[in-house]
Design an enzyme around this catalytic site. Structure first.
Site, PDB file in Angstrom:
ATOM      1  N   LYS A  85       7.364  -3.403   0.940  1.00  0.00           N
ATOM      2  CA  LYS A  85       8.363  -4.439   0.613  1.00  0.00           C
ATOM      3  C   LYS A  85       8.833  -5.157   1.872  1.00  0.00           C
ATOM      4  O   LYS A  85       8.979  -6.372   1.896  1.00  0.00           O
ATOM      5  CB  LYS A  85       9.553  -3.804  -0.110  1.00  0.00           C
ATOM      6  CG  LYS A  85       9.235  -3.378  -1.532  1.00  0.00           C
ATOM      7  CD  LYS A  85      10.343  -2.540  -2.122  1.00  0.00           C
ATOM      8  CE  LYS A  85       9.853  -1.867  -3.393  1.00  0.00           C
ATOM      9  NZ  LYS A  85      10.814  -0.904  -3.933  1.00  0.00           N
ATOM     10  N   GLN A 129      15.620   2.533  -3.970  1.00  0.00           N
ATOM     11  CA  GLN A 129      14.277   3.033  -4.230  1.00  0.00           C
ATOM     12  C   GLN A 129      14.346   4.277  -5.119  1.00  0.00           C
ATOM     13  O   GLN A 129      15.061   5.230  -4.822  1.00  0.00           O
ATOM     14  CB  GLN A 129      13.594   3.368  -2.886  1.00  0.00           C
ATOM     15  CG  GLN A 129      12.139   3.751  -3.002  1.00  0.00           C
ATOM     16  CD  GLN A 129      11.254   2.613  -3.486  1.00  0.00           C
ATOM     17  OE1 GLN A 129      11.427   1.453  -3.088  1.00  0.00           O
ATOM     18  NE2 GLN A 129      10.312   2.915  -4.365  1.00  0.00           N
ATOM     19  N   ASP A 152      15.997  -5.752  -9.770  1.00  0.00           N
ATOM     20  CA  ASP A 152      15.155  -4.857 -10.585  1.00  0.00           C
ATOM     21  C   ASP A 152      15.209  -5.231 -12.063  1.00  0.00           C
ATOM     22  O   ASP A 152      14.362  -4.812 -12.847  1.00  0.00           O
ATOM     23  CB  ASP A 152      15.649  -3.401 -10.471  1.00  0.00           C
ATOM     24  CG  ASP A 152      15.169  -2.734  -9.198  1.00  0.00           C
ATOM     25  OD1 ASP A 152      14.133  -3.153  -8.683  1.00  0.00           O
ATOM     26  OD2 ASP A 152      15.844  -1.797  -8.741  1.00  0.00           O
TER      27      ASP A 152
END
Ligand code: NAP
Length: 327
Positions: A85, A129, A152
């Site tokens: 990322k 995460q 998300d």
């Protein structure tokens, strides 16, 4: 129509045989192979488009989108995902805010970081995460990310809006969004088609089913209690498999010409590989590619799109924050 596909769909008695065994039996008798949906190339294209938009944003408002990722613990796979990322952010010109916390971090300490990023105007997306260590409530942490930064798309408000007609979520799950983007960018018509989504998780299956329905597909969701998954899946023009069971979906589960998106990423033992394992999807690729019209490989299919869609969600958030219209 797939010649091999006809043979495979007639044979429903394959369950005792491993994926490759059936391919050896049928593979040589077919000329058909599905077109590969190259997720890597499409993701690269999406990221290039994002990089251009970031340059324009920097020119017009002097700011860049910012993504914050909180990593708790020392899981190697999670560390790798965060590195990927970070690299992707750097490539498209985003600011990356990384925090690495030890395994024994308390929930309150993690919440402090979430709040810090919620309050930081340079951060447009906050990600924690997953998975988190067992002593942490995932629900409490994810629920603390403000809806405006929920890149998300897992905040109940965003999921709720996705499920309601005429209500737009601020973000949607990037894995599910990546699937739809792959269909759109490879010219697959969704409207009026019958789609079967195998799996109903919050992160992939359910949002994918909702997104397909939003685009006027007729959607059936198959899950672990569905008694006849092969029979149901055989009706589908579009199949999205997000199960987490290696090579569950056999060639015999598919209607010839179906479009197959394989979200699964499953390590299976392979002593011929340096790492001792290889990654396979939820679909028996070798069989399915004899029957489907288009198919995503694993790796290199849906996976790369998830990072591209995370960047896309973060860019959208920054556009909103700076009052810019996406072009
Ligand atoms: P998950 O939360 O474990 O959900 C799995 C779903 O599959 C559940 O809804 C479960 O049904 C269903 N299922 C399990 N066994 C089944 C069976 N035999 N027949 C039919 N349905 C069955 O998994 P997930 O997070 O959605 O992930 C699914 C896969 O996608 C995994 O391999 C994961 O690694 C991968 N993944 C990939 C990406 C990517 O970037 N490509 C992103 C996320 C996940 P119930 O609801 O009845 O239990």
């Amino acid at each position: 129509m797939a010649k091999g596909g006809e043979m495979l769909t007639q044979d429903t008695q394959q369950d005792g045989q491993a994926c490759q065994e059936v391919v050896q039996e049928y593979g040589s008798a077919t000329e058909h192979t599905a077109t590969i949906i190259d997720g890597k190339a499409i993701a690269r294209q999406v990221q290039q488009e994002i990089a251009v938009k970031v340059s324009k944003m920097k020119e017009s408002v002097g700011k860049a989108p910012g993504l914050a990722v909180i990593l708790v613990g020392t899981r190697k796979d999670s560390e790798t995902y965060v590195q990927i990322k970070k690299k992707a952010c750097e490539e498209v010109g985003f600011d990356f805010f990384g925090v690495k916390l030890p395994d024994n971090t308390t929930q309150d300490e993690i919440l402090k970081f979430v709040k810090k990023f919620n309050d930081n105007p340079a951060v447009h997306g906050t990600q924690v995460q997953l998975p988190l260590p067992k002593h942490i409530s995932e629900e409490a942490i994810l629920g603390a990310v403000t809806i405006e930064k929920d890149v998300d798309g897992l905040h109940p408000m965003n999921v709720g809006r996705l499920a309601m007609q005429g209500r737009n979520p601020m973000f949607m799950s990037f894995s599910a969004k990546g699937c739809i983007e792959l269909l759109l960018r490879t010219g697959v018509v969704i409207q009026g088609k019958h789609a079967v989504v195998i799996g109903r998780s919050n992160i992939v299956g359910t949002p994918a089913a909702l997104l397909l329905q939003q685009r006027n597909a007729t959607v059936t969701v198959v899950h672990s209690k569905t008694p006849n998954p092969a029979e149901v899946t055989r009706n589908a023009d579009i199949v999205i498999a997000a199960v987490g069971v290696p090579e569950l979906v056999r060639g015999s589960w598919l209607k010839p010409g179906a479009v197959v998106l394989d979200v699964g990423i499953n390590p299976v033992e392979d002593l011929s590989k340096k790492k001792g394992y290889r990654l396979v999807g939820d679909v028996c690729y070798k069989e399915a590619s004899l029957v489907a019209s288009k198919i995503t490989p694993v790796p290199g299919g849906v996976g790369p799109m998830t990072i591209a869609m995370l960047l896309s969600n973060t860019l959208e958030s920054a556009n909103r924050a700076y009052g810019l219209v996406d072009t």
